[in-house]
Design a protein around this motif. Structure first.
Motif, PDB file in Angstrom:
ATOM      1  N   SER A  28       0.791  -1.158  -0.078  1.00 46.74           N
ATOM      2  CA  SER A  28      -0.128   0.074   0.006  1.00 46.74           C
ATOM      3  C   SER A  28       0.790   1.273   0.172  1.00 46.74           C
ATOM      4  CB  SER A  28      -1.099  -0.189   1.216  1.00 46.74           C
ATOM      5  OG  SER A  28      -1.854  -1.212   1.165  1.00 46.74           O
ATOM      6  N   ILE A  29       1.683   1.298  -0.654  1.00 48.33           N
ATOM      7  CA  ILE A  29       2.770   2.390  -1.128  1.00 48.33           C
ATOM      8  C   ILE A  29       2.757   2.773  -2.524  1.00 48.33           C
ATOM      9  CG2 ILE A  29       3.979   2.092   1.076  1.00 48.33           C
ATOM     10  CD1 ILE A  29       6.443   0.956  -0.728  1.00 48.33           C
ATOM     11  N   PRO A  30       3.125   3.773  -2.919  1.00 48.67           N
ATOM     12  CA  PRO A  30       3.103   4.140  -4.359  1.00 48.67           C
ATOM     13  C   PRO A  30       4.213   3.806  -5.164  1.00 48.67           C
ATOM     14  CG  PRO A  30       3.277   6.216  -3.021  1.00 48.67           C
ATOM     15  CD  PRO A  30       3.372   5.185  -2.026  1.00 48.67           C
ATOM     16  N   CYS A  31       4.217   3.266  -6.404  1.00 46.03           N
ATOM     17  CA  CYS A  31       4.999   2.742  -7.137  1.00 46.03           C
ATOM     18  C   CYS A  31       5.367   3.775  -8.334  1.00 46.03           C
ATOM     19  CB  CYS A  31       4.769   1.615  -7.904  1.00 46.03           C
ATOM     20  SG  CYS A  31       5.938   0.911  -9.066  1.00 46.03           S
ATOM     21  N   TYR A  32       6.754   4.412  -8.553  1.00 52.50           N
ATOM     22  CA  TYR A  32       7.084   5.210  -9.417  1.00 52.50           C
ATOM     23  C   TYR A  32       7.719   4.655 -10.750  1.00 52.50           C
ATOM     24  CZ  TYR A  32       5.445   8.669  -5.855  1.00 52.50           C
ATOM     25  OH  TYR A  32       4.691   9.256  -5.168  1.00 52.50           O
ATOM     26  N   ASP A  33       7.194   4.468 -11.807  1.00 54.13           N
ATOM     27  CA  ASP A  33       7.687   4.014 -12.928  1.00 54.13           C
ATOM     28  C   ASP A  33       7.374   5.026 -14.292  1.00 54.13           C
ATOM     29  OD1 ASP A  33       8.769   2.502 -14.927  1.00 54.13           O
ATOM     30  OD2 ASP A  33       7.137   1.057 -15.183  1.00 54.13           O
ATOM     31  N   GLU A  34       6.350   4.996 -14.829  1.00 57.45           N
ATOM     32  CA  GLU A  34       5.577   5.868 -15.905  1.00 57.45           C
ATOM     33  C   GLU A  34       5.427   7.240 -15.143  1.00 57.45           C
ATOM     34  OE1 GLU A  34       5.117   5.624 -19.068  1.00 57.45           O
ATOM     35  OE2 GLU A  34       6.373   3.735 -18.787  1.00 57.45           O
ATOM     36  N   GLU A  35       4.961   7.053 -13.909  1.00 57.46           N
ATOM     37  CA  GLU A  35       4.759   8.400 -13.048  1.00 57.46           C
ATOM     38  C   GLU A  35       6.206   9.159 -12.979  1.00 57.46           C
ATOM     39  OE1 GLU A  35       2.244   5.188 -11.926  1.00 57.46           O
ATOM     40  OE2 GLU A  35       4.418   5.397 -11.979  1.00 57.46           O
TER      41      GLU A  35
END
Length: 194
Positions: A28-35
């Motif tokens: 339940s944490i953010p994932c940064y790839d495309e973002e």
């Protein structure tokens, strides 16, 4: 920084992006790839496609050629501007909250700045070739050629900006073979270390 950050480095076709996203969802944490591409493009003023292509891939596979490529008479290059923007965005995200960051030398950028779990995802050529055909479809080039090219360009980029060897196990806390363990087991192992 107090936030726990997971960085996912990966061979092309190993499922690292999927593993990163699923790990983030499980925790339940953010994932940064495309973002991350969007944020870097905003910060740098560079086109999104330029950021996507040049933010973790060198234009050629040779280290020296990349060190000298695309520079003006003063030694300036857009790739260096991109690196600085990328570094800044990754540091800001890690300062903000716990998260998963996929690729873009985040393991190196955060090594002395955050509480990081650094992960490298790899798999055999056969498993990766099967996966990219399944996920991205057939192309003119063979899957093996596509894999080899992307990995060489990632390796050259990583070496240029970190002076370290991409994919070398001693540079990561976890090195997982997704072809043997599978996506779900990799996610479970990484989440357990969080």
């Amino acid at each position: 920084m107090k936030n726990r950050i997971i960085t996912i480095s990966r061979e092309f076709g190993s499922g690292g992006r999927t593993i990163g996203k699923e790990t983030a969802a499980k925790l339940s944490i953010p994932c940064y790839d495309e973002e991350l591409i969007e944020k870097i493009a905003e910060k740098s003023g560079l086109a999104r496609e330029y950021v996507r292509e040049r933010g973790e891939y060198a234009p050629t596979t040779g280290w020296i050629g990349n060190a000298l490529a695309e520079r003006d008479y003063s030694g300036h290059s857009l790739r260096d501007e991109l690196w600085n923007a990328q570094r800044s965005v990754i540091l800001e995200l890690a300062e903000k909250e716990p998260c998963v960051i996929v690729g873009r030398c985040a393991d190196y950028i955060l090594k002395d700045a955050a509480d990081c779990l650094t992960v490298f995802i790899h798999a055999s050529m056969k498993k990766r070739a099967e996966r990219i055909v399944q996920v991205y479809g057939e192309r003119e080039e063979t899957p093996e050629k596509r894999l080899t090219d992307k990995d060489k360009r990632r390796r050259a980029y990583y070496q240029l900006y970190t002076d370290m060897i991409w994919g070398e196990a001693k540079n990561y806390q976890l090195a997982l073979d997704s072809g043997i363990l599978g996506i779900d087991r990799c996610v479970k192992i990484i989440a357990e270390q969080f």
